[in-house]
Design a protein around this motif. Structure first.
Motif, mmCIF file in Angstrom:
data_model
loop_
_atom_site.group_PDB
_atom_site.id
_atom_site.type_symbol
_atom_site.label_atom_id
_atom_site.label_comp_id
_atom_site.label_asym_id
_atom_site.label_seq_id
_atom_site.Cartn_x
_atom_site.Cartn_y
_atom_site.Cartn_z
ATOM 1 N N ILE A 9 0.816 -1.222 0.000
ATOM 2 C CA ILE A 9 0.000 0.000 0.000
ATOM 3 C C ILE A 9 0.844 1.264 0.000
ATOM 4 N N SER A 10 2.116 1.157 0.307
ATOM 5 C CA SER A 10 2.978 2.327 0.360
ATOM 6 C C SER A 10 3.375 2.757 -1.041
ATOM 7 N N GLU A 11 3.336 4.058 -1.273
ATOM 8 C CA GLU A 11 3.774 4.603 -2.554
ATOM 9 C C GLU A 11 5.023 5.447 -2.369
ATOM 10 N N GLY A 12 5.644 5.344 -1.227
ATOM 11 C CA GLY A 12 6.824 6.135 -0.927
ATOM 12 C C GLY A 12 8.053 5.611 -1.640
ATOM 13 N N GLU A 13 9.133 6.294 -1.422
ATOM 14 C CA GLU A 13 10.388 5.944 -2.072
ATOM 15 C C GLU A 13 10.860 4.548 -1.682
ATOM 16 N N PHE A 14 10.570 4.135 -0.452
ATOM 17 C CA PHE A 14 11.097 2.869 0.042
ATOM 18 C C PHE A 14 10.054 1.758 0.124
ATOM 19 N N ASN A 15 8.759 2.106 0.069
ATOM 20 C CA ASN A 15 7.663 1.133 0.086
ATOM 21 C C ASN A 15 7.725 0.176 1.266
ATOM 22 N N ARG A 16 8.006 0.712 2.428
ATOM 23 C CA ARG A 16 8.091 -0.116 3.629
ATOM 24 C C ARG A 16 6.851 0.056 4.486
ATOM 25 N N GLY A 17 6.637 -0.920 5.347
ATOM 26 C CA GLY A 17 5.569 -0.870 6.321
ATOM 27 C C GLY A 17 5.940 -1.727 7.510
ATOM 28 N N VAL A 18 5.126 -1.636 8.562
ATOM 29 C CA VAL A 18 5.346 -2.417 9.780
ATOM 30 C C VAL A 18 4.304 -3.526 9.815
ATOM 31 N N PHE A 19 4.765 -4.753 10.078
ATOM 32 C CA PHE A 19 3.907 -5.927 10.041
ATOM 33 C C PHE A 19 4.003 -6.705 11.351
ATOM 34 N N ALA A 20 2.905 -7.350 11.715
ATOM 35 C CA ALA A 20 2.870 -8.188 12.911
ATOM 36 C C ALA A 20 3.547 -9.524 12.623
ATOM 37 N N THR A 21 4.395 -9.966 13.536
ATOM 38 C CA THR A 21 5.032 -11.286 13.399
ATOM 39 C C THR A 21 4.283 -12.353 14.198
ATOM 40 N N CYS A 22 3.302 -11.913 14.988
ATOM 41 C CA CYS A 22 2.460 -12.818 15.775
ATOM 42 C C CYS A 22 1.111 -12.143 15.948
ATOM 43 N N LEU A 67 11.880 7.673 16.413
ATOM 44 C CA LEU A 67 12.902 6.663 16.175
ATOM 45 C C LEU A 67 12.264 5.283 16.190
ATOM 46 N N GLY A 68 13.069 4.259 16.117
ATOM 47 C CA GLY A 68 12.527 2.905 16.061
ATOM 48 C C GLY A 68 11.697 2.743 14.803
ATOM 49 N N TYR A 69 10.572 2.045 14.914
ATOM 50 C CA TYR A 69 9.685 1.850 13.768
ATOM 51 C C TYR A 69 8.642 2.957 13.650
ATOM 52 N N GLY A 70 8.712 3.950 14.523
ATOM 53 C CA GLY A 70 7.668 4.964 14.610
ATOM 54 C C GLY A 70 7.314 5.662 13.322
ATOM 55 N N MET A 71 8.299 5.940 12.477
ATOM 56 C CA MET A 71 8.030 6.666 11.242
ATOM 57 C C MET A 71 7.673 5.744 10.081
ATOM 58 N N LEU A 72 7.573 4.454 10.321
ATOM 59 C CA LEU A 72 7.368 3.502 9.229
ATOM 60 C C LEU A 72 5.959 2.925 9.158
ATOM 61 N N PHE A 73 5.094 3.299 10.107
ATOM 62 C CA PHE A 73 3.706 2.838 10.044
ATOM 63 C C PHE A 73 3.005 3.580 8.911
ATOM 64 N N ASN A 74 2.275 2.860 8.086
ATOM 65 C CA ASN A 74 1.518 3.480 6.997
ATOM 66 C C ASN A 74 0.137 3.903 7.479
ATOM 67 N N HIS A 75 -0.506 4.738 6.659
ATOM 68 C CA HIS A 75 -1.800 5.342 6.996
ATOM 69 C C HIS A 75 -2.977 4.514 6.501
ATOM 70 N N ASP A 104 -0.300 -9.376 9.198
ATOM 71 C CA ASP A 104 -1.033 -8.166 8.809
ATOM 72 C C ASP A 104 -0.135 -6.940 8.912
ATOM 73 N N GLU A 105 -0.339 -6.000 7.981
ATOM 74 C CA GLU A 105 0.346 -4.720 8.109
ATOM 75 C C GLU A 105 -0.346 -3.910 9.197
ATOM 76 N N ILE A 106 0.447 -3.252 10.007
ATOM 77 C CA ILE A 106 -0.079 -2.430 11.096
ATOM 78 C C ILE A 106 -0.212 -1.002 10.580
ATOM 79 N N LEU A 107 -1.433 -0.478 10.664
ATOM 80 C CA LEU A 107 -1.763 0.812 10.077
ATOM 81 C C LEU A 107 -2.318 1.761 11.124
ATOM 82 N N ILE A 108 -1.923 3.034 11.014
ATOM 83 C CA ILE A 108 -2.437 4.071 11.903
ATOM 84 C C ILE A 108 -3.119 5.146 11.060
ATOM 85 N N ASN A 109 -3.936 5.959 11.698
ATOM 86 C CA ASN A 109 -4.515 7.123 11.036
ATOM 87 C C ASN A 109 -3.560 8.288 11.270
ATOM 88 N N TYR A 110 -2.995 8.824 10.206
ATOM 89 C CA TYR A 110 -2.026 9.914 10.335
ATOM 90 C C TYR A 110 -2.633 11.173 10.953
#
Length: 128
Positions: A9-22, A67-75, A104-110
């Motif tokens: 779902i990411s259209e950014g330069e890096f197309n990354r997101g945060v996903f649940a491993t469990c 820092l951490g994964y904070g800036m990598l959650f998608n909207h 699942d990708e973990i998504l927040i409302n920006y």
């Protein structure tokens, strides 16, 4: 509990997101992102960099880089996670807003509030 992977779902330069491993239960803390805060009058310098798209409001007259994964959650306007600012610990604390399944990708409302459907600032900029 979480990992960074390529996001469809990411259209950014890096197309990354945060996903649940469990599986993550609703209300469970899934990440504490430390912050580097700065006064808003310094944001003009941040706006000259890629970081401008990743800055968060941080209290009165301040912004923050997470820092951490904070800036990598998608909207999403239908997020499965939310966050609270923890000023005492200088962190943004991310919680499961719904049950989240492994993979699942973990998504927040920006917009900050899970129910806020306002148009995002970067979409407003594209119309001008």
């Amino acid at each position: 509990m979480i990992e960074v992977k390529l996001s469809t779902i990411s259209e950014g330069e890096f197309n990354r997101g945060v996903f649940a491993t469990c599986d993550i239960k609703k209300g469970e803390l899934l990440h504490e992102a430390p912050v580097i805060s700065y006064p808003n009058d310094q944001h003009q310098y941040i706006e000259q960099t890629l970081l401008a798209d990743y800055a968060f409001e941080y209290g009165i007259n301040h912004s923050a880089i997470l820092l951490g994964y904070g800036m990598l959650f998608n909207h999403s306007y239908e997020p499965n996670a939310t966050y609270e600012i923890n000023f005492k610990n200088h962190t943004f604390d991310f919680y499961a807003f719904t049950d989240i399944k492994a993979g699942d990708e973990i998504l927040i409302n920006y917009n900050g509030d899970v129910d806020n459907k306002d148009e995002l600032w970067f979409n407003q900029d594209q119309k001008e």
